[in-house]
Design a protein around this motif. Sequence first.
Motif, PDB file in Angstrom:
ATOM      1  N   ILE A 112      -3.498  15.307 -12.054  1.00  0.00           N
ATOM      2  CA  ILE A 112      -2.663  14.183 -12.483  1.00  0.00           C
ATOM      3  C   ILE A 112      -1.852  13.637 -11.313  1.00  0.00           C
ATOM      4  N   THR A 113      -1.185  14.530 -10.579  1.00  0.00           N
ATOM      5  CA  THR A 113      -0.354  14.077  -9.463  1.00  0.00           C
ATOM      6  C   THR A 113      -1.207  13.472  -8.357  1.00  0.00           C
ATOM      7  N   SER A 114      -2.395  14.029  -8.140  1.00  0.00           N
ATOM      8  CA  SER A 114      -3.299  13.483  -7.123  1.00  0.00           C
ATOM      9  C   SER A 114      -3.760  12.079  -7.510  1.00  0.00           C
ATOM     10  N   ALA A 115      -4.049  11.887  -8.798  1.00  0.00           N
ATOM     11  CA  ALA A 115      -4.428  10.549  -9.265  1.00  0.00           C
ATOM     12  C   ALA A 115      -3.300   9.551  -9.032  1.00  0.00           C
ATOM     13  N   GLU A 116      -2.076   9.999  -9.228  1.00  0.00           N
ATOM     14  CA  GLU A 116      -0.920   9.126  -9.008  1.00  0.00           C
ATOM     15  C   GLU A 116      -0.784   8.736  -7.537  1.00  0.00           C
ATOM     16  N   VAL A 117      -1.178   9.632  -6.635  1.00  0.00           N
ATOM     17  CA  VAL A 117      -1.155   9.307  -5.200  1.00  0.00           C
ATOM     18  C   VAL A 117      -2.082   8.122  -4.916  1.00  0.00           C
ATOM     19  N   LEU A 118      -3.296   8.174  -5.458  1.00  0.00           N
ATOM     20  CA  LEU A 118      -4.252   7.085  -5.211  1.00  0.00           C
ATOM     21  C   LEU A 118      -3.726   5.759  -5.730  1.00  0.00           C
ATOM     22  N   GLY A 119      -3.074   5.781  -6.879  1.00  0.00           N
ATOM     23  CA  GLY A 119      -2.514   4.543  -7.417  1.00  0.00           C
ATOM     24  C   GLY A 119      -1.387   4.008  -6.569  1.00  0.00           C
ATOM     25  N   ALA A 120      -0.513   4.900  -6.106  1.00  0.00           N
ATOM     26  CA  ALA A 120       0.626   4.476  -5.287  1.00  0.00           C
ATOM     27  C   ALA A 120       0.172   3.913  -3.950  1.00  0.00           C
ATOM     28  N   VAL A 121      -0.777   4.585  -3.317  1.00  0.00           N
ATOM     29  CA  VAL A 121      -1.276   4.111  -2.015  1.00  0.00           C
ATOM     30  C   VAL A 121      -2.081   2.827  -2.193  1.00  0.00           C
ATOM     31  N   GLY A 122      -3.001   2.836  -3.156  1.00  0.00           N
ATOM     32  CA  GLY A 122      -3.885   1.688  -3.339  1.00  0.00           C
ATOM     33  C   GLY A 122      -3.191   0.418  -3.742  1.00  0.00           C
ATOM     34  N   SER A 123      -2.037   0.534  -4.390  1.00  0.00           N
ATOM     35  CA  SER A 123      -1.310  -0.667  -4.821  1.00  0.00           C
ATOM     36  C   SER A 123      -0.315  -1.143  -3.775  1.00  0.00           C
ATOM     37  N   SER A 124      -0.219  -0.448  -2.637  1.00  0.00           N
ATOM     38  CA  SER A 124       0.752  -0.827  -1.610  1.00  0.00           C
ATOM     39  C   SER A 124       0.385  -2.138  -0.940  1.00  0.00           C
ATOM     40  N   ASN A 125      -0.832  -2.247  -0.454  1.00  0.00           N
ATOM     41  CA  ASN A 125      -1.304  -3.460   0.220  1.00  0.00           C
ATOM     42  C   ASN A 125      -2.823  -3.379   0.329  1.00  0.00           C
ATOM     43  N   GLN A 126      -3.455  -4.438   0.763  1.00  0.00           N
ATOM     44  CA  GLN A 126      -4.911  -4.486   0.786  1.00  0.00           C
ATOM     45  C   GLN A 126      -5.528  -3.500   1.769  1.00  0.00           C
ATOM     46  N   HIS A 127      -4.864  -3.280   2.892  1.00  0.00           N
ATOM     47  CA  HIS A 127      -5.383  -2.305   3.850  1.00  0.00           C
ATOM     48  C   HIS A 127      -5.350  -0.901   3.248  1.00  0.00           C
ATOM     49  N   ALA A 128      -4.288  -0.600   2.528  1.00  0.00           N
ATOM     50  CA  ALA A 128      -4.177   0.708   1.883  1.00  0.00           C
ATOM     51  C   ALA A 128      -5.220   0.848   0.780  1.00  0.00           C
ATOM     52  N   ALA A 129      -5.437  -0.214   0.015  1.00  0.00           N
ATOM     53  CA  ALA A 129      -6.459  -0.181  -1.034  1.00  0.00           C
ATOM     54  C   ALA A 129      -7.834   0.077  -0.429  1.00  0.00           C
ATOM     55  N   ALA A 130      -8.111  -0.560   0.712  1.00  0.00           N
ATOM     56  CA  ALA A 130      -9.400  -0.360   1.378  1.00  0.00           C
ATOM     57  C   ALA A 130      -9.587   1.099   1.775  1.00  0.00           C
ATOM     58  N   ALA A 131      -8.494   1.760   2.180  1.00  0.00           N
ATOM     59  CA  ALA A 131      -8.576   3.175   2.545  1.00  0.00           C
ATOM     60  C   ALA A 131      -8.887   4.028   1.315  1.00  0.00           C
ATOM     61  N   VAL A 132      -8.279   3.694   0.184  1.00  0.00           N
ATOM     62  CA  VAL A 132      -8.567   4.409  -1.059  1.00  0.00           C
ATOM     63  C   VAL A 132     -10.034   4.235  -1.435  1.00  0.00           C
ATOM     64  N   PHE A 133     -10.548   3.016  -1.322  1.00  0.00           N
ATOM     65  CA  PHE A 133     -11.951   2.756  -1.641  1.00  0.00           C
ATOM     66  C   PHE A 133     -12.876   3.527  -0.690  1.00  0.00           C
ATOM     67  N   LYS A 134     -12.526   3.523   0.591  1.00  0.00           N
ATOM     68  CA  LYS A 134     -13.363   4.170   1.606  1.00  0.00           C
ATOM     69  C   LYS A 134     -13.545   5.652   1.317  1.00  0.00           C
ATOM     70  N   HIS A 135     -12.506   6.275   0.809  1.00  0.00           N
ATOM     71  CA  HIS A 135     -12.565   7.721   0.573  1.00  0.00           C
ATOM     72  C   HIS A 135     -12.882   8.056  -0.880  1.00  0.00           C
ATOM     73  N   GLN A 136     -13.614   7.137  -1.522  1.00  0.00           N
ATOM     74  CA  GLN A 136     -14.143   7.349  -2.876  1.00  0.00           C
ATOM     75  C   GLN A 136     -13.042   7.637  -3.890  1.00  0.00           C
ATOM     76  N   GLY A 137     -11.935   6.919  -3.711  1.00  0.00           N
ATOM     77  CA  GLY A 137     -10.846   7.075  -4.648  1.00  0.00           C
ATOM     78  C   GLY A 137     -11.189   6.598  -6.043  1.00  0.00           C
ATOM     79  N   VAL A 138     -11.941   5.500  -6.126  1.00  0.00           N
ATOM     80  CA  VAL A 138     -12.315   4.986  -7.452  1.00  0.00           C
ATOM     81  C   VAL A 138     -13.254   5.964  -8.151  1.00  0.00           C
ATOM     82  N   GLU A 139     -14.218   6.487  -7.397  1.00  0.00           N
ATOM     83  CA  GLU A 139     -15.130   7.465  -7.978  1.00  0.00           C
ATOM     84  C   GLU A 139     -14.366   8.689  -8.486  1.00  0.00           C
ATOM     85  N   ALA A 140     -13.352   9.098  -7.733  1.00  0.00           N
ATOM     86  CA  ALA A 140     -12.537  10.240  -8.175  1.00  0.00           C
ATOM     87  C   ALA A 140     -11.788   9.909  -9.459  1.00  0.00           C
ATOM     88  N   LEU A 141     -11.203   8.722  -9.520  1.00  0.00           N
ATOM     89  CA  LEU A 141     -10.465   8.323 -10.713  1.00  0.00           C
ATOM     90  C   LEU A 141     -11.380   8.215 -11.927  1.00  0.00           C
TER      91      LEU A 141
END
Length: 278
Positions: A112-141
């Motif tokens: 749960i807390t790890s999922a919250e990390v991806l949301g917090a980072v990914g919603s910060s800015n587009q560069h941060a969202a791209a990093a979440v996507f790059k590391h398969q954050g969506v697949e993890a979610l």
Amino acid sequence: MANEDFDNVLSNVLIELASPDESKQAAASAVVAVLLSQAPEGRTLSPIVVPALLPLLSSGNLLIQRNSCAALIAVAELEAATLRSEMDQWHQALEVVARQIRADSTHVALRITSAEVLGAVGSSNQHAAAAVFKHQGVEALLTTLRPEIDSDLQGAGLDSLCKLAAEPDNRQHLTDKGVLPALVRLLDSSSREVQVRVLLCLGMLMGDNQQQQIKLAEAAGALPQLLQLRLQTDDEDCKQISDGIVAAMLKNPQCKQQLADALRSQHAGGTKLDKYVS
């Protein structure tokens, strides 16, 4: 707190993070998250905080790991628009949290807390969202959206997907990764909180995008569930959000007939069609 005082306190706490004593690590990792909420405006702390937290994410101690995730969330929220997600340590941190989410053996509280990390980072800015996507954050979610998963974990995954979907530039990536069918499968969840989050995410993904509306109309079971939530549920949030999705789809000529057919199939149960079908 003045800059100099803050820096001194933070430096001392970061030293404690490197202690071989797990009790000191647990206390220090908890303090970091609280301390960052009091950071002077405009500070950039990723370069010193994230490297200190990175080893703790894999410590094997649940409390330390969760505290470290909470501290990462605090960094992301503090830096928001300027988050330096290109930093190597952020990439490593995102890899670790995505891996923890995907592993069924990971304690649900840490997932749960790890999922919250991806949301917090990914919603910060587009560069941060791209990093979440790059590391398969969506697949993890997406692994948190399986129907048999704990509803609290589903909620955390949905919250993070909603944060990502709030940015229009992210929506195509989310649908390309299969978020839409995963959401549809949860429309009949026994948890009203999960259903509301599913509808919120669907609403953001659909918007005025007619191609996405068509995909939703064609998704197995989507229309009957949407109409049931709109017409039969006693939850006002579910009613309003599903009503908005249906109303937007009715403006799409390629969805209107499918919706009309779905509504007529429910007519035998006493549903009034006047609002939708002319």
